[in-house]
Design an enzyme around this catalytic site. Structure first.
Site, mmCIF file in Angstrom:
data_model
loop_
_atom_site.group_PDB
_atom_site.id
_atom_site.type_symbol
_atom_site.label_atom_id
_atom_site.label_comp_id
_atom_site.label_asym_id
_atom_site.label_seq_id
_atom_site.Cartn_x
_atom_site.Cartn_y
_atom_site.Cartn_z
ATOM 1 N N CYS A 1 1.310 -9.850 82.744
ATOM 2 C CA CYS A 1 2.356 -10.437 81.910
ATOM 3 C C CYS A 1 1.735 -11.734 81.385
ATOM 4 O O CYS A 1 1.017 -12.418 82.112
ATOM 5 C CB CYS A 1 3.570 -10.746 82.771
ATOM 6 S SG CYS A 1 4.964 -11.307 81.805
ATOM 7 N N HIS B 1 4.140 -21.380 84.882
ATOM 8 C CA HIS B 1 4.113 -20.346 83.841
ATOM 9 C C HIS B 1 5.354 -20.327 82.973
ATOM 10 O O HIS B 1 5.409 -19.585 82.001
ATOM 11 C CB HIS B 1 3.896 -18.974 84.460
ATOM 12 C CG HIS B 1 5.161 -18.287 84.936
ATOM 13 N ND1 HIS B 1 6.029 -18.864 85.821
ATOM 14 C CD2 HIS B 1 5.683 -17.082 84.629
ATOM 15 C CE1 HIS B 1 7.033 -18.029 86.042
ATOM 16 N NE2 HIS B 1 6.851 -16.941 85.329
#
Length: 482
Positions: A100, A405
């Site tokens: 991802c 993130h």
DNA sequence: ATGTAC
């Protein structure tokens, strides 16, 4: 809920989880007092302690300020393992959505032009970029899945999607060499074949943003960003293919852990010692899934730029859209780090909901960023803002070259649904001038800004800790959700 | 995150 583990404050930004119970190394959580309350309530700190009990772990288990509970490992966690000292690979430390990540383009289109065509661009993006659960577009079918699994974005560049020059601006040059397509099973392949070039659902999105603030002019210039400029952010991963790879890895991991006599404090920490057949098979499959994700984001961006051109009544080749960088935040990578004072070693760094944040000088960085440090792309929520950071030395010293993130969830998806309706969320976003296109009402409510921590607070912790500094702040104008 | 339970 009371956290069962002892935690000690170190300073304003650091909290130590001292060695206790079955831990062999300590944990370090990066957070201010406010964020720490959410982290303890959520139970993420307990998962930090669990990870610290895995064999061959080196340094510390790190937790970023956006940490929250995940499958086995916390999301927002970093752990490195020594291959020569019983170190393991654990799929739970990488996540279901292998690779991802986030891709950022600078768009050579004026703010006024986007603003004047906002609805049309949003519609074109929704038409051109398949989004939502299991949704794919059949008009482009990439039959040679093996080539994509082996070559990632490199293979797409050969097909004319993206350029050779772009590849340097993707982590790993757009492909992990260690991939073995034969390690990706039939079901995973079936899911991948149909889904390449699709956005997915959940927190995945495609956004057009305006650069509202530049904090570091030199770094911004180096990255091709300027105040008032327009960017495109793509957040997606390896879709059903990566999910299937992760799911199918579990029996082998449990078997390998048992064989090696590893006592798991949580079954979801299932792992295999590096070098065993199980570990190598998983790493080769993970790399192939990661390559699929690099290709997926490249194709998504390609289709999105085509859609923007269509909405503006021009051709794709007249849209200037240089790639800034493409980063992953769910992966395990071999990297050399100083694991104790004076000792450098190649270790397997697991980043799950953590972005690489390399400081200047690392050879993995593209030449044009090597003297600056790497762009660290941090998406926030769809109503507030996102950030571009630059990797700093503190990350190399403390966090195996890693940063946060994203914003991190504050409310579960179910909780979010109890607090708002789709129309109220859309209304609030529209009032801020944000054009939203989503394939389901659920996705809108679950992803509402209030469901997330304020990414500005998260980024502030990372910056004050010397892990990565702010370069630019992006505010959404158009959001396409799955 | 995920054809959200084969």
């Amino acid at each position: 809920m009371k956290d069962p583990f002892r935690i000690e404050p170190i300073d304003e930004l650091r909290w130590r989880v001292p060695i206790q119970q079955k831990m062999t190394v300590e944990g370090m959580i990066y957070a201010d007092a406010t964020l720490m309350k959410d982290i303890v309530r959520d139970g993420g700190a307990g998962q930090v302690a669990n990870v610290a009990s895995l064999p061959g772990i080196v340094g510390r288990v790190l937790a970023m300020p956006d940490i929250h509970r995940g499958y086995g490992f916390p999301i927002g966690g970093v752990a490195a393992f020594d291959p020569d000292n019983g170190g393991v690979v654990s799929p739970g430390g990488i996540g279901f959505d292998i690779n991802c990540g986030v891709r950022l383009h600078a768009l050579g289109i004026d703010y006024e032009q986007i603003e004047a065509n906002k609805g049309a661009i949003a519609d074109a993006l929704q038409r051109g970029v398949p989004a939502g659960m299991g949704v794919a577009r059949r008009d482009v079918r990439l039959d040679d899945l093996d080539a994509i699994l082996a070559g990632g974005a490199r293979t797409l560049a050969e097909l004319g999607i993206g350029t050779e020059e772009d590849l340097e601006l993707i982590e790993d040059g757009g492909a992990l060499e260690s991939a073995d397509p034969d390690r990706v099973g039939r079901r995973a392949r079936e899911r991948g074949e149909d889904q390449i070039g699709s956005l997915g659902s959940g927190n995945h999105f495609l956004e057009i943003d305006r650069i509202v603030e530049v904090y570091d002019r030199d770094a911004a210039e180096c990255f091709g960003l300027r105040e008032g400029g327009i960017t495109m952010l793509v957040h997606s991963g390896s879709r059903g293919l990566g999910h299937q790879v992760c799911e199918e890895s579990t029996p082998a991991m449990l078997r390998a852990a048992k064989k090696a006599g590893i006592e798991l404090v949580d079954r979801q920490l299932a792992c295999a010692p590096i070098g065993t057949a199980e570990a190598e098979a998983y790493l080769a499959a993970m790399a192939a899934a990661a390559n699929f994700a690099y290709a997926n984001r490249a194709l998504l961006a390609h289709r999105a730029i085509e859609a923007i051109a269509e909405a503006l009544g021009t051709r794709r080749k007249f849209i200037d859209a240089p790639l800034v960088y493409d980063v992953c935040h769910n992966i395990a990578k071999w990297e050399e780090h100083e694991i104790s004072p004076g000792t450098r070693k190649r270790v397997l760094v697991h980043r799950k909901g953590a972005t690489r944040s390399f400081a200047p000088g690392r050879e993995e960085l593209p030449e044009r960023y090597r003297a600056m440090g790497q762009p660290v792309i941090i998406p926030g929520d769809m109503g507030r803002y996102s950030y571009v950071l630059c990797g700093m030395q503190g990350a190399m010293l403390e966090t195996f070259g890693s940063a946060c993130h994203g914003a991190g969830r504050l409310l579960s998806r179910a909780e979010a649904k109890n607090r708002a309706t789709g129309s109220s969320v859309v209304k609030a976003l529209n009032a801020k001038g944000i054009a939203l296109r989503a394939s389901s009402v659920n996705a809108v409510v679950e992803e509402m800004p209030e469901a997330y921590k304020d990414v500005a607070e998260v980024v502030s912790v990372v910056e004050r800790a010397g892990i990565a500094r702010r370069v630019a702040k992006l505010e959404p104008m158009i959001v396409v959700k799955g």
